[in-house]
Design an enzyme around this catalytic site. Structure first.
Site, PDB file in Angstrom:
ATOM      1  CE1 TYR A 140      -1.205   2.966   5.320  1.00 37.44           C
ATOM      2  CE2 TYR A 140      -2.264   2.571   3.202  1.00 37.44           C
ATOM      3  CZ  TYR A 140      -1.899   3.436   4.215  1.00 37.44           C
ATOM      4  OH  TYR A 140      -2.217   4.765   4.120  1.00 37.44           O
ATOM      5  CG  HIS A 180      -0.787   9.353   1.164  1.00 37.37           C
ATOM      6  ND1 HIS A 180       0.353   9.900   1.709  1.00 37.37           N
ATOM      7  CD2 HIS A 180      -0.786   9.688  -0.150  1.00 37.37           C
ATOM      8  CE1 HIS A 180       1.024  10.531   0.763  1.00 37.37           C
ATOM      9  NE2 HIS A 180       0.353  10.423  -0.372  1.00 37.37           N
ATOM     10  NE  ARG A 215      -1.477   8.599   6.372  1.00 35.13           N
ATOM     11  CZ  ARG A 215      -0.918   7.613   5.693  1.00 35.13           C
ATOM     12  NH1 ARG A 215       0.267   7.758   5.157  1.00 35.13           N
ATOM     13  NH2 ARG A 215      -1.539   6.451   5.558  1.00 35.13           N
TER      14      ARG A 215
END
Length: 380
Positions: free
Chosen positions: A283, A274, A270
Protein backbone atom coordinates in the site's frame (compact mmCIF):
# COMPACT_ATOMS: atom_id res chain seq x y z
CA UNK A 1 -59.18 33.86 15.44
CA UNK A 2 -56.09 35.54 16.85
CA UNK A 3 -53.15 36.12 14.53
CA UNK A 4 -49.91 34.64 15.79
CA UNK A 5 -46.88 36.87 15.61
CA UNK A 6 -43.45 35.32 15.20
CA UNK A 7 -41.06 36.42 17.91
CA UNK A 8 -37.45 35.51 18.57
CA UNK A 9 -36.87 33.12 21.42
CA UNK A 10 -35.08 34.81 24.30
CA UNK A 11 -34.14 32.40 27.07
CA UNK A 12 -34.47 33.64 30.61
CA UNK A 13 -32.24 33.88 32.54
CA UNK A 14 -29.16 34.75 30.50
CA UNK A 15 -27.81 31.70 28.63
CA UNK A 16 -24.93 30.70 30.90
CA UNK A 17 -25.21 27.26 29.33
CA UNK A 18 -24.16 28.62 25.96
CA UNK A 19 -21.00 26.87 24.67
CA UNK A 20 -17.90 28.74 23.57
CA UNK A 21 -18.45 30.14 20.09
CA UNK A 22 -15.11 31.79 19.27
CA UNK A 23 -12.91 29.09 17.74
CA UNK A 24 -9.91 31.32 16.99
CA UNK A 25 -7.98 30.67 20.25
CA UNK A 26 -8.40 26.92 19.78
CA UNK A 27 -7.20 26.62 16.19
CA UNK A 28 -3.82 25.00 15.51
CA UNK A 29 -1.11 26.74 13.52
CA UNK A 30 -1.37 26.23 9.75
CA UNK A 31 1.99 24.42 9.70
CA UNK A 32 3.54 22.02 12.22
CA UNK A 33 5.58 23.74 14.92
CA UNK A 34 9.33 23.18 14.50
CA UNK A 35 12.50 24.03 16.39
CA UNK A 36 15.31 22.13 14.66
CA UNK A 37 16.40 23.89 11.51
CA UNK A 38 15.10 27.25 12.76
CA UNK A 39 16.65 30.09 14.74
CA UNK A 40 14.99 28.72 17.89
CA UNK A 41 17.26 25.66 17.76
CA UNK A 42 20.21 27.71 18.93
CA UNK A 43 18.37 28.52 22.16
CA UNK A 44 17.76 24.89 23.12
CA UNK A 45 19.85 23.84 26.12
CA UNK A 46 22.81 21.69 24.94
CA UNK A 47 22.29 19.27 27.82
CA UNK A 48 18.70 18.72 26.74
CA UNK A 49 19.72 18.07 23.14
CA UNK A 50 22.30 15.51 24.24
CA UNK A 51 19.75 13.85 26.53
CA UNK A 52 17.22 13.64 23.70
CA UNK A 53 19.87 12.24 21.36
CA UNK A 54 20.83 9.50 23.84
CA UNK A 55 17.16 8.51 24.31
CA UNK A 56 16.52 8.48 20.55
CA UNK A 57 19.55 6.29 19.83
CA UNK A 58 18.54 3.93 22.63
CA UNK A 59 14.97 3.90 21.35
CA UNK A 60 15.99 3.03 17.81
CA UNK A 61 18.10 0.17 19.10
CA UNK A 62 15.22 -1.03 21.26
CA UNK A 63 12.98 -1.13 18.19
CA UNK A 64 15.47 -3.04 16.06
CA UNK A 65 16.15 -5.54 18.84
CA UNK A 66 12.45 -6.13 19.53
CA UNK A 67 11.84 -6.62 15.81
CA UNK A 68 14.66 -9.18 15.70
CA UNK A 69 13.11 -11.02 18.65
CA UNK A 70 9.94 -11.58 16.63
CA UNK A 71 11.97 -13.28 13.91
CA UNK A 72 13.53 -15.50 16.55
CA UNK A 73 10.11 -16.51 17.90
CA UNK A 74 10.61 -14.73 21.22
CA UNK A 75 7.82 -12.22 20.56
CA UNK A 76 4.48 -13.12 19.03
CA UNK A 77 4.23 -9.72 17.34
CA UNK A 78 5.91 -6.33 17.51
CA UNK A 79 4.52 -2.98 16.31
CA UNK A 80 7.68 -0.97 15.73
CA UNK A 81 7.86 2.75 16.44
CA UNK A 82 10.95 3.27 14.28
CA UNK A 83 10.75 6.80 12.92
CA UNK A 84 8.39 7.85 15.71
CA UNK A 85 10.97 7.81 18.51
CA UNK A 86 10.79 11.57 19.03
CA UNK A 87 7.09 11.33 19.93
CA UNK A 88 7.66 8.41 22.27
CA UNK A 89 10.62 9.95 24.08
CA UNK A 90 9.02 13.39 24.41
CA UNK A 91 5.79 11.93 25.78
CA UNK A 92 7.67 10.25 28.63
CA UNK A 93 9.97 13.19 29.38
CA UNK A 94 7.14 15.74 29.45
CA UNK A 95 5.61 14.09 32.51
CA UNK A 96 6.49 14.36 36.17
CA UNK A 97 6.79 11.25 38.33
CA UNK A 98 3.29 11.78 39.77
CA UNK A 99 1.66 11.89 36.32
CA UNK A 100 0.20 9.00 34.34
CA UNK A 101 1.02 7.72 30.85
CA UNK A 102 -1.68 5.90 28.85
CA UNK A 103 0.01 4.10 25.93
CA UNK A 104 -1.32 2.24 22.93
CA UNK A 105 0.18 -1.05 21.74
CA UNK A 106 2.82 0.80 19.67
CA UNK A 107 4.06 2.91 22.56
CA UNK A 108 6.43 0.43 24.17
CA UNK A 109 9.32 2.88 23.81
CA UNK A 110 7.41 5.57 25.72
CA UNK A 111 7.00 3.12 28.59
CA UNK A 112 10.69 2.18 28.49
CA UNK A 113 11.70 5.85 28.44
CA UNK A 114 9.42 6.36 31.43
CA UNK A 115 11.73 3.96 33.28
CA UNK A 116 10.06 0.56 32.94
CA UNK A 117 12.01 -2.65 32.49
CA UNK A 118 12.03 -3.42 28.72
CA UNK A 119 11.39 -7.12 29.38
CA UNK A 120 8.31 -6.32 31.44
CA UNK A 121 7.08 -3.89 28.79
CA UNK A 122 7.28 -6.65 26.18
CA UNK A 123 5.39 -9.13 28.36
CA UNK A 124 2.11 -8.50 26.52
CA UNK A 125 3.68 -8.91 23.07
CA UNK A 126 5.43 -12.07 24.21
CA UNK A 127 2.13 -13.53 25.36
CA UNK A 128 3.18 -14.01 28.98
CA UNK A 129 0.98 -11.40 30.63
CA UNK A 130 -1.65 -8.90 29.67
CA UNK A 131 0.55 -6.39 31.51
CA UNK A 132 4.03 -7.39 32.56
CA UNK A 133 4.43 -4.49 35.00
CA UNK A 134 2.56 -2.90 37.89
CA UNK A 135 0.65 0.09 36.42
CA UNK A 136 0.11 1.69 39.82
CA UNK A 137 3.79 1.51 40.75
CA UNK A 138 5.03 3.05 37.51
CA UNK A 139 2.00 5.19 36.71
CA UNK A 140 1.85 3.69 33.24
CA UNK A 141 -1.47 2.16 32.21
CA UNK A 142 -1.46 -1.25 30.46
CA UNK A 143 -0.51 -1.22 26.80
CA UNK A 144 -3.81 -0.96 24.96
CA UNK A 145 -4.33 -3.20 21.94
CA UNK A 146 -8.00 -2.21 21.29
CA UNK A 147 -7.89 1.11 19.47
CA UNK A 148 -8.45 4.25 21.58
CA UNK A 149 -9.97 2.49 24.61
CA UNK A 150 -7.19 3.97 26.76
CA UNK A 151 -8.41 7.51 26.08
CA UNK A 152 -11.61 7.42 28.21
CA UNK A 153 -9.57 5.70 30.93
CA UNK A 154 -7.10 8.59 30.89
CA UNK A 155 -9.93 11.11 31.15
CA UNK A 156 -11.50 9.24 34.05
CA UNK A 157 -8.25 9.12 35.98
CA UNK A 158 -7.50 12.78 35.30
CA UNK A 159 -11.00 13.85 36.29
CA UNK A 160 -10.80 11.82 39.51
CA UNK A 161 -7.44 13.39 40.35
CA UNK A 162 -8.89 16.85 39.82
CA UNK A 163 -11.85 16.08 42.10
CA UNK A 164 -9.44 14.91 44.80
CA UNK A 165 -7.28 18.01 44.44
CA UNK A 166 -4.26 16.07 43.18
CA UNK A 167 -2.11 17.94 40.65
CA UNK A 168 -1.86 14.90 38.41
CA UNK A 169 -1.91 15.01 34.61
CA UNK A 170 -2.69 12.10 32.30
CA UNK A 171 -1.05 11.92 28.88
CA UNK A 172 -2.77 9.56 26.44
CA UNK A 173 -1.17 8.40 23.20
CA UNK A 174 -3.11 7.27 20.15
CA UNK A 175 -2.47 6.80 16.45
CA UNK A 176 -4.25 8.53 13.58
CA UNK A 177 -6.35 5.40 13.05
CA UNK A 178 -7.58 5.61 16.63
CA UNK A 179 -9.15 9.01 15.94
CA UNK A 180 -11.77 7.21 13.85
CA UNK A 181 -13.00 5.31 16.91
CA UNK A 182 -15.96 6.32 19.05
CA UNK A 183 -13.78 6.22 22.17
CA UNK A 184 -11.79 9.14 20.75
CA UNK A 185 -14.92 11.26 20.47
CA UNK A 186 -16.21 10.30 23.92
CA UNK A 187 -12.87 10.94 25.60
CA UNK A 188 -12.34 14.38 24.08
CA UNK A 189 -15.91 15.43 24.72
CA UNK A 190 -15.87 14.42 28.39
CA UNK A 191 -12.38 15.86 28.90
CA UNK A 192 -13.40 19.27 27.58
CA UNK A 193 -16.73 19.38 29.44
CA UNK A 194 -15.05 18.39 32.71
CA UNK A 195 -11.88 20.44 31.99
CA UNK A 196 -9.97 17.33 32.92
CA UNK A 197 -6.17 17.64 33.22
CA UNK A 198 -5.38 15.36 30.30
CA UNK A 199 -3.28 15.73 27.15
CA UNK A 200 -4.04 13.73 24.01
CA UNK A 201 -1.08 13.02 21.72
CA UNK A 202 -2.06 11.78 18.27
CA UNK A 203 0.91 10.29 16.46
CA UNK A 204 -0.13 10.78 12.86
CA UNK A 205 2.19 8.30 11.16
CA UNK A 206 0.32 8.37 7.86
CA UNK A 207 -1.48 5.02 7.96
CA UNK A 208 -4.05 3.10 9.97
CA UNK A 209 -2.54 -0.26 9.04
CA UNK A 210 -2.97 0.10 5.26
CA UNK A 211 -5.47 2.98 5.20
CA UNK A 212 -3.92 6.40 4.53
CA UNK A 213 -5.05 9.43 6.49
CA UNK A 214 -6.86 10.96 3.50
CA UNK A 215 -9.30 8.03 3.55
CA UNK A 216 -9.99 8.47 7.27
CA UNK A 217 -10.81 12.15 7.54
CA UNK A 218 -11.46 15.25 5.45
CA UNK A 219 -10.43 17.62 8.25
CA UNK A 220 -7.61 20.12 7.55
CA UNK A 221 -5.63 18.30 10.24
CA UNK A 222 -6.39 16.02 13.14
CA UNK A 223 -5.49 18.90 15.45
CA UNK A 224 -8.45 20.84 14.01
CA UNK A 225 -10.79 18.27 15.57
CA UNK A 226 -10.00 19.82 18.95
CA UNK A 227 -12.07 22.89 18.12
CA UNK A 228 -15.29 20.87 17.88
CA UNK A 229 -14.80 19.70 21.45
CA UNK A 230 -13.80 23.07 22.88
CA UNK A 231 -10.11 22.53 23.53
CA UNK A 232 -6.92 23.87 21.91
CA UNK A 233 -5.38 21.95 19.04
CA UNK A 234 -1.61 21.96 18.51
CA UNK A 235 0.19 20.80 15.39
CA UNK A 236 3.86 19.82 15.71
CA UNK A 237 6.57 18.16 13.64
CA UNK A 238 6.59 14.73 15.24
CA UNK A 239 10.20 14.04 14.19
CA UNK A 240 11.52 17.21 15.85
CA UNK A 241 12.22 15.95 19.38
CA UNK A 242 12.68 19.32 21.15
CA UNK A 243 9.60 20.72 19.41
CA UNK A 244 7.41 17.79 20.51
CA UNK A 245 8.79 18.04 24.04
CA UNK A 246 8.09 21.78 24.22
CA UNK A 247 4.52 21.47 22.93
CA UNK A 248 3.72 18.57 25.25
CA UNK A 249 5.35 20.27 28.23
CA UNK A 250 3.26 23.39 27.64
CA UNK A 251 0.10 21.30 27.35
CA UNK A 252 0.92 19.37 30.53
CA UNK A 253 1.60 22.59 32.44
CA UNK A 254 -1.66 24.08 31.16
CA UNK A 255 -3.60 21.01 32.28
CA UNK A 256 -1.93 20.95 35.69
CA UNK A 257 -2.88 24.55 36.39
CA UNK A 258 -6.56 24.16 35.55
CA UNK A 259 -6.49 25.05 31.86
CA UNK A 260 -8.12 21.81 30.76
CA UNK A 261 -7.22 19.35 28.00
CA UNK A 262 -5.21 19.83 24.81
CA UNK A 263 -5.15 17.79 21.60
CA UNK A 264 -1.66 17.58 20.07
CA UNK A 265 -1.13 16.14 16.61
CA UNK A 266 2.46 15.09 15.90
CA UNK A 267 3.07 14.63 12.18
CA UNK A 268 5.48 11.72 11.83
CA UNK A 269 5.88 8.57 9.75
CA UNK A 270 5.84 4.83 10.35
CA UNK A 271 9.09 3.76 8.73
CA UNK A 272 8.42 0.05 9.09
CA UNK A 273 5.36 -2.11 8.55
CA UNK A 274 2.34 -1.93 10.85
CA UNK A 275 3.68 -5.04 12.61
CA UNK A 276 5.99 -7.87 11.60
CA UNK A 277 2.86 -9.58 10.18
CA UNK A 278 2.20 -6.74 7.73
CA UNK A 279 3.53 -6.17 4.20
CA UNK A 280 3.73 -2.39 3.78
CA UNK A 281 4.83 -2.65 0.14
CA UNK A 282 1.24 -3.51 -0.77
CA UNK A 283 0.00 0.00 0.00
CA UNK A 284 2.96 2.41 -0.22
CA UNK A 285 5.95 2.95 -2.47
CA UNK A 286 9.60 2.99 -1.39
CA UNK A 287 10.26 6.55 -2.72
CA UNK A 288 7.71 7.81 -0.21
CA UNK A 289 9.57 6.07 2.63
CA UNK A 290 12.89 7.48 1.42
CA UNK A 291 11.57 11.03 1.65
CA UNK A 292 10.87 10.46 5.32
CA UNK A 293 14.25 8.81 5.90
CA UNK A 294 15.76 12.20 5.14
CA UNK A 295 13.65 13.60 7.99
CA UNK A 296 14.73 10.98 10.52
CA UNK A 297 14.41 12.19 14.14
CA UNK A 298 17.91 11.02 15.09
CA UNK A 299 19.49 12.67 12.06
CA UNK A 300 17.71 15.96 12.82
CA UNK A 301 19.09 16.11 16.35
CA UNK A 302 22.56 14.99 15.27
CA UNK A 303 22.65 17.71 12.61
CA UNK A 304 21.97 20.36 15.24
CA UNK A 305 24.43 18.91 17.75
CA UNK A 306 27.18 18.55 15.14
CA UNK A 307 26.61 22.08 13.86
CA UNK A 308 27.06 23.45 17.38
CA UNK A 309 30.14 21.32 18.03
CA UNK A 310 28.37 19.32 20.74
CA UNK A 311 28.55 15.84 19.23
CA UNK A 312 32.00 14.37 18.64
CA UNK A 313 33.06 10.79 18.08
CA UNK A 314 33.25 10.05 21.79
CA UNK A 315 29.71 11.30 22.43
CA UNK A 316 28.36 9.24 19.52
CA UNK A 317 30.17 6.16 20.79
CA UNK A 318 28.85 6.66 24.32
CA UNK A 319 25.25 6.83 23.11
CA UNK A 320 25.73 3.82 20.83
CA UNK A 321 27.47 1.75 23.52
CA UNK A 322 24.70 2.44 26.04
CA UNK A 323 22.10 1.41 23.47
CA UNK A 324 24.00 -1.80 22.64
CA UNK A 325 24.30 -2.69 26.33
CA UNK A 326 20.53 -2.29 26.72
CA UNK A 327 19.91 -4.45 23.63
CA UNK A 328 22.30 -7.17 24.81
CA UNK A 329 20.61 -7.33 28.21
CA UNK A 330 17.17 -7.42 26.59
CA UNK A 331 18.24 -10.16 24.19
CA UNK A 332 19.76 -12.30 26.92
CA UNK A 333 16.77 -12.09 29.24
CA UNK A 334 14.20 -12.56 26.48
CA UNK A 335 15.99 -15.72 25.34
CA UNK A 336 15.38 -17.30 28.74
CA UNK A 337 12.09 -19.19 28.99
CA UNK A 338 9.93 -17.59 31.70
CA UNK A 339 8.51 -19.63 34.55
CA UNK A 340 4.78 -18.96 34.55
CA UNK A 341 2.16 -20.00 37.10
CA UNK A 342 -1.29 -20.58 35.56
CA UNK A 343 -2.87 -19.50 38.86
CA UNK A 344 -1.60 -15.98 38.21
CA UNK A 345 -4.56 -15.66 35.83
CA UNK A 346 -6.60 -14.71 38.88
CA UNK A 347 -3.99 -12.72 40.79
CA UNK A 348 -4.33 -9.30 39.16
CA UNK A 349 -7.95 -8.97 38.11
CA UNK A 350 -9.56 -7.33 41.14
CA UNK A 351 -8.12 -5.99 44.38
CA UNK A 352 -10.48 -8.41 46.16
CA UNK A 353 -11.26 -11.61 44.30
CA UNK A 354 -14.94 -12.11 43.46
CA UNK A 355 -16.86 -15.27 44.24
CA UNK A 356 -16.91 -16.20 40.56
CA UNK A 357 -13.14 -15.83 40.30
CA UNK A 358 -12.62 -17.88 43.44
CA UNK A 359 -14.77 -20.61 41.94
CA UNK A 360 -12.84 -20.51 38.67
CA UNK A 361 -9.52 -20.56 40.51
CA UNK A 362 -10.51 -23.63 42.48
CA UNK A 363 -11.62 -25.36 39.29
CA UNK A 364 -8.28 -24.65 37.59
CA UNK A 365 -6.35 -25.71 40.70
CA UNK A 366 -8.20 -29.04 40.69
CA UNK A 367 -7.52 -29.57 36.98
CA UNK A 368 -3.81 -28.81 37.43
CA UNK A 369 -3.63 -31.22 40.36
CA UNK A 370 -5.33 -33.93 38.32
CA UNK A 371 -2.90 -33.41 35.41
CA UNK A 372 0.04 -33.56 37.79
CA UNK A 373 -1.21 -36.77 39.37
CA UNK A 374 -1.79 -38.33 35.95
CA UNK A 375 1.73 -37.37 34.89
CA UNK A 376 3.26 -38.96 37.99
CA UNK A 377 1.27 -42.12 37.34
CA UNK A 378 2.62 -42.41 33.81
CA UNK A 379 6.22 -42.12 34.98
CA UNK A 380 5.88 -44.97 37.48
Amino acid sequence: MLALRAVAHRPTPAPEWKPRTDPAPLLPDPEPFRILGTEAAGRVDPGLLLKLHAHLVRGRRFNTQATALTKQGRLAVYPSSTGQEACQVAAALALEERDWLFPSYRDTLAAVTRGLDPVQVLGLLRGDWHTGYDPREHRVAPLSTPLATQLPHAVGLAHAARLRGDEVVALALVGDGGTSEGDFHEALNFAAVWRAPVVFLVQNNGFAISVPLAKQTAAPSLAHKAVGYGMPGRLVDGNDAPAVLQVLSEAVARARHGGGPTLVEAVTYRMEAHTNADDATRYREEPEVEVWRAHDPIALVERELTGRGLLDGAARAAASDAAEAMAADLRERMNADPVLDPMDLFAHVYAERTGQLREQAELLRAELAAESAAGEGETR
